[in-house]
Enzyme design. Structure first.
Site, short mmCIF file in Angstrom:
data_model
loop_
_atom_site.label_atom_id
_atom_site.label_comp_id
_atom_site.label_asym_id
_atom_site.label_seq_id
_atom_site.Cartn_x
_atom_site.Cartn_y
_atom_site.Cartn_z
N ASP A 31 0.82 -1.22 0.00
CA ASP A 31 0.00 0.00 0.00
C ASP A 31 0.85 1.27 0.00
OD1 ASP A 31 -2.20 -1.81 0.36
OD2 ASP A 31 -1.62 -1.93 2.46
N HIS A 59 -4.19 -1.93 -6.37
CA HIS A 59 -3.46 -0.73 -6.79
C HIS A 59 -4.46 0.32 -7.23
CE1 HIS A 59 0.42 -3.23 -7.63
NE2 HIS A 59 0.10 -3.15 -6.36
#
Ligand code: IMP
Length: 460
Positions: A31, A59
């Site tokens: 992340d 993503h």
């Protein structure tokens, strides 16, 4: 240039490699904002290639204020004309891939450039069941890993087991598909009993897979030959790491890791492209640390500071929606990750989230239980549980940094923060991301790997 439409036999493997490559990988626990960095760089590449993981990744990319999230499809898909290749090292839930591609197409994204390795392994319904059952059982012993329950671990385990795994290529051959499904289910049943639900019926599962296989067929190919063909015809290839280095099954904080090699070390095995052809690596880190799932996290914060980072950084899982654990930047961990990846430059994301704090802390060493201090990362989760972070305190910065496009224009304290990261990690910062949109980036072209620098619009 070789594309899926051209026969792979046309690839002359004796020709010199005239193409170039680069990779974008995460240096923390995931992340880090890799999706955005890949999106910024992808436009000048011919292909963006996923080499590991599956739909556990998430993503996000923001284009013109519109947010997209991809789990399996490579982030390069948002650039027309760039091939989006899912390599053999990935594990693919075929129904999810079809759903994701359809969702993108409905929002006007051209998915014609997708290619899917016939050698990638399939995530099947029983893998997700196994993942969920195991997590529930581990929870009774207070030992859960906190997986995304996307079936990632059981699929990679079956790949290693060999007898019980299916590959994407099997979808296209009716007889082989039926044989593999029957063998896989027989083995599961022998080991797990009858709890396989509706998908435990071999004929029904074979039919469902054959159906989804017909939808995926236009994208299925030998991506290894495809990539070698590209590299021999001057193509530029960007490798997209999913998950992140500290979750790497070999080099991350085992056992609280995912089941693949997420660092750049996974590229050769996950694509068939030799490591010596990976010309440069952009290591992405956010300006602080986060983690989802269980496992040691030395710089973890609780209370208002953590809350503030979580809210400002929208630190909730893209895949699971879970609130992420938040903490100060751990540069002992980042330096270790940069070492493993051979990072050519850093991309620092979410700097804007740290605006408005009186002071900022960065962890530069660990204090051990015996009173000594080390600058070495301890990748074993149990060893890492016992360390105390040693912090350096830096002044905070104020003001909106989102509109800035030059590093020199950053407030002095923000500049100092970036400088210290470079000094401590020993790798130059090539990109500072100051907001979610493609354009909200400060880019030092001369610090990027060559293949990336060429991909950017004329210097500005
Ligand atoms: P799995 O990959 O679903 O087996 O999960 C194993 C561990 O890796 C869990 O702690 C997950 O939260 C974490 N994880 C897997 N993929 C990602 C990712 O893309 N970002 C952040 N954490 C991840």
């Amino acid at each position: 240039m070789t594309s899926r439409a051209e026969p792979l036999d046309a690839v002359d493997l004796r020709g010199p490699i005239t193409g170039s490559t680069a990779a974008v990988v995460g240096l923390q626990w995931g992340d880090e904002g890799k999706g955005k960095i890949i999106d910024v760089l992808a436009g000048g590449f011919d292909a963006v290639v996923r080499y590991n993981g599956g739909a556990n990744a998430g993503h996000s990319v923001v284009i013109g204020g519109e947010r997209f999230a991809v789990h399996l499809v490579p982030s390069g898909i948002f650039h027309p004309g760039v091939a989006a290749i899912i390599g053999n090292g990935c594990v693919v839930d075929p129904w999810l891939l079809v759903e994701e591609a359809r969702g993108l197409a409905e929002r006007g994204i051209d998915v014609g450039g997708l290619a899917l390795s016939s050698r990638a392994h399939l995530v099947l319904p029983h893998h997700k069941l196994q993942d969920a059952h195991r997590e529930a059982w581990l929870a009774t012993r207070d030992a859960s890993i906190g997986t995304t329950k996307r079936g990632i671990g059981p699929t990679y385990a079956d790949k290693a087991n060999r007898s019980s795994s299916l590959r994407v290529g099997h979808l296209l051959d009716g007889d082989r598909l039926r044989d593999r499904v029957e063998a896989a289910l027989a083995e599961k049943r022998a080991l797990l009993g009858d709890d396989l639900g509706a998908d435990g019926d071999a004929a029904a599962l074979t039919e469902r897979l054959a159906e989804v296989g017909r939808e995926l067929e236009p994208w299925i190919t030998d991506t290894t030959y495809l990539l070698h063909g590209l590299l021999r015809s001057g193509g530029r290839v960007l490798f997209e790491g999913a998950n992140a280095t500290l979750l790497d099954v070999d080099h991350g904080t085992f056992p609280f890791v995912t089941s693949s090699n997420c660092s750049a070390l996974g590229i050769p095995a996950g694509t068939g492209v030799p490591g010596r052809l990976v010309d440069g690596v952009v290591g992405v880190l956010k300006a602080y640390s986060t983690r989802v799932g269980a496992g040691a996290f030395p710089t973890e914060l609780e209370g208002p500071t953590a809350e503030r980072i979580r809210e400002r950084g929208r630190e909730y899982g893209t895949t699971t929606g879970r609130p992420r654990r938040c903490g100060w930047l751990d540069l002992v961990a980042v330096r270790y990750a940069a070492m493993l990846n051979g990072g050519s430059c850093l991309a620092l994301t979410l700097l804007d989230v740290l605006g408005g704090f009186d002071e900022l802390r960065i962890c530069t060493a660990y204090r051990l239980t015996n009173g000594s201090t080390t600058e070495r990362f301890l990748p074993d989760a149990l060893d890492l549980e016992d360390v105390e972070p040693a912090y350096e305190t830096l002044p905070g910065f104020d003001g909106e940094v989102g509109g800035l496009r030059e590093r020199d224009a950053l407030p002095a304290a923000a500049r100092r923060y970036v400088d210290r990261i470079e000094e401590i990690v020993g790798v130059p910062v090539g990109i500072v991301s100051v907001g979610p949109d493609r354009d909200e980036s400060i880019i030092a072209r001369d610090r990027l790997p060559q293949a990336c620098a060429r991909s950017l619009p004329a210097a500005g």
